[in-house]
Write a protein that holds these residues in place. Structure first.
Motif, PDB file in Angstrom:
ATOM      1  N   ARG A  49       0.674  -1.026   0.060  1.00 12.80           N
ATOM      2  CA  ARG A  49       0.012  -0.040  -0.022  1.00 12.80           C
ATOM      3  C   ARG A  49       0.862   1.392   0.081  1.00 12.80           C
ATOM      4  N   PRO A  50       1.523   1.314  -1.112  1.00 11.86           N
ATOM      5  CA  PRO A  50       2.344   2.798  -1.400  1.00 11.86           C
ATOM      6  C   PRO A  50       1.516   4.014  -0.990  1.00 11.86           C
ATOM      7  N   GLY A  51       1.971   4.856  -0.355  1.00  6.21           N
ATOM      8  CA  GLY A  51       1.185   6.081  -0.040  1.00  6.21           C
ATOM      9  C   GLY A  51       0.848   6.154   1.495  1.00  6.21           C
ATOM     10  N   SER A  52       0.602   5.137   2.043  1.00  5.00           N
ATOM     11  CA  SER A  52       0.341   5.311   3.410  1.00  5.00           C
ATOM     12  C   SER A  52       1.552   5.080   4.195  1.00  5.00           C
ATOM     13  N   ASP A  53       1.585   5.819   5.204  1.00  6.98           N
ATOM     14  CA  ASP A  53       2.866   5.996   6.219  1.00  6.98           C
ATOM     15  C   ASP A  53       2.760   5.092   7.469  1.00  6.98           C
ATOM     16  N   PHE A  54       2.277   3.985   7.418  1.00  3.25           N
ATOM     17  CA  PHE A  54       2.047   3.023   8.353  1.00  3.25           C
ATOM     18  C   PHE A  54       2.275   1.684   7.923  1.00  3.25           C
ATOM     19  N   VAL A  55       2.574   0.631   8.820  1.00  3.21           N
ATOM     20  CA  VAL A  55       1.938  -0.755   8.487  1.00  3.21           C
ATOM     21  C   VAL A  55       0.710  -1.305   9.082  1.00  3.21           C
ATOM     22  N   GLU A  56       0.155  -2.342   8.420  1.00  6.25           N
ATOM     23  CA  GLU A  56      -1.329  -2.575   8.930  1.00  6.25           C
ATOM     24  C   GLU A  56      -1.088  -3.953   9.042  1.00  6.25           C
ATOM     25  N   CYS A  57      -1.587  -4.459  10.356  1.00 10.90           N
ATOM     26  CA  CYS A  57      -1.720  -5.811  11.126  1.00 10.90           C
ATOM     27  C   CYS A  57      -3.014  -6.516  11.082  1.00 10.90           C
ATOM     28  N   TYR A  58      -2.998  -7.650  10.510  1.00  8.81           N
ATOM     29  CA  TYR A  58      -4.175  -8.547  10.620  1.00  8.81           C
ATOM     30  C   TYR A  58      -3.868  -9.568  11.395  1.00  8.81           C
ATOM     31  N   THR A  59      -4.860  -9.893  12.140  1.00  8.85           N
ATOM     32  CA  THR A  59      -4.857 -11.451  12.710  1.00  8.85           C
ATOM     33  C   THR A  59      -4.886 -12.457  11.899  1.00  8.85           C
ATOM     34  N   ILE A  60      -4.477 -13.655  12.114  1.00 10.45           N
ATOM     35  CA  ILE A  60      -4.560 -14.914  11.207  1.00 10.45           C
ATOM     36  C   ILE A  60      -5.888 -14.885  10.516  1.00 10.45           C
ATOM     37  N   ALA A  61      -7.000 -14.834  11.678  1.00 12.05           N
ATOM     38  CA  ALA A  61      -8.395 -15.004  11.165  1.00 12.05           C
ATOM     39  C   ALA A  61      -8.975 -14.170  10.135  1.00 12.05           C
ATOM     40  N   GLN A  62      -8.558 -12.767  10.368  1.00 14.48           N
ATOM     41  CA  GLN A  62      -8.743 -11.739   9.586  1.00 14.48           C
ATOM     42  C   GLN A  62      -8.394 -11.868   8.367  1.00 14.48           C
ATOM     43  N   MET A  63      -6.970 -12.209   8.385  1.00  8.73           N
ATOM     44  CA  MET A  63      -6.095 -12.454   7.049  1.00  8.73           C
ATOM     45  C   MET A  63      -6.813 -13.488   6.255  1.00  8.73           C
ATOM     46  N   LYS A  64      -7.148 -14.624   6.789  1.00  9.99           N
ATOM     47  CA  LYS A  64      -7.719 -15.574   6.005  1.00  9.99           C
ATOM     48  C   LYS A  64      -9.088 -15.128   5.001  1.00  9.99           C
TER      49      LYS A  64
END
Lengths: 173, 173
Positions: A49-64
């Motif tokens: 996600r170029p353009g954003s200034d942060f990294v985003e974190c997903y739980t395993i379940a959410q990523m699935k």
DNA sequence: CCCGTTCCCATGAGATTCCATGACACCCCG
DNA sequence: CGGGGTGTCATGGAATCTCATGGGAACGGG
């Protein structure tokens, strides 16, 4: 369902790029990791996600859930490729250690602008909860952005209207 | 199922065309090789698909799924032949050695443009995970392509729209 | 016997593990 | 109401291990 990322936390990043995950977030990560067995929950850190200034974190379940949606898209289309690139390739599985910390992966450091010098000087990260996911920022970048965007939130509103009027109208109120 | 290829890794290719498979990918290859007995997992490297600038790698298990799908197609049709050629004929079984490396097969080197000269000069490869498979690129080619495609990703988006808006709209949200 | 492989060892850098400490918050009991 | 006592957390440092990578020896086929 207190299984949601909520609130802001500042944490130190040490010289080895280690950061503590705020304890409340840890609880959510544990609940969202089907393989969690009492210690070391895993989660997915997204640095695309170029353009954003942060990294985003997903739980395993959410990523699935996200993966399942992507897999339902026709293969080879530019849209699907864009999502694969930004959410799969430009991402990384990380594990919380027994002290509740992770090491910031190099790619994530790069995105946040946490170079070796910044680490030496005692950098600080801000964790910001957004319900299903949370974001990690460099503290100074977070504060600067927040100041700007908080104003922008009100651009959608007629003069004097309430923020809650933005919600979809819904029979259950 | 954290058994997925995810993230990017750069690895050196030495004068003998040896490359280390990134340790996280090794874990996935081991899990995806039914014959794995503690060392030397195998996997399938595909160098067909003209037009693409990378070789694609399948776990044994994943390749079996693909084979099964191809077998279900009517024999002799141009469609089936195309798939057979590009995924079966133009492919090769490789074995990870005890040091976690493979030797890049000549056909793969050719496709990536890794000639003897490039190897002498210390070439670098990029491994890019895409969930069920991973790709191997020459590093410079990878970076160039990524830069181009990253821009293209945003051509689909209305100004300011989020990448996630590309997902199919779906009742379950 | 020679060239291209494969195997084995060496090494340093980076990552992981383990232990230690200090700051709080909370609870129980006097 | 106060005072320990206990536990959780964030954080630092040091020991240990893993991984990527390079060099060379052994091997094998032509």
């Amino acid at each position: 369902m207190s299984e949601a990322f909520r609130g802001e936390f500042n944490q130190k990043v040490d010289g080895k790029a280690r950061v503590s995950i705020p304890a409340p977030f840890r609880r959510v990560l544990e609940a969202g990791d089907p393989a969690f067995d009492g210690s070391r929950p895993k989660f997915v850190l997204i640095y695309g996600r170029p353009g954003s200034d942060f990294v985003e974190c997903y739980t395993i379940a959410q990523m699935k859930l996200l993966e399942a949606k992507i897999r339902r898209m026709p293969p080879g289309t530019p849209q699907r490729k864009a999502l694969e690139r930004n959410f799969i390739t430009l991402s990384q599985l990380v594990e919380v250690d027994d002290d509740g910390r992770i090491v910031m992966p190099p790619k994530a450091r790069e995105k946040l602008g946490l170079d070796a010098d910044a680490l030496k000087d005692g950098a600080e990260a801000t964790f910001a909860g957004t319900l299903d996911t949370f974001q990690i920022w460099r503290r100074d970048a977070y504060e600067a952005t927040l100041a700007t965007e908080a104003d922008a939130d009100f651009d959608f509103l007629e003069d004097g209207a309430d923020l809650l009027s933005l919600l979809p109208t819904d029979p259950e109120g």
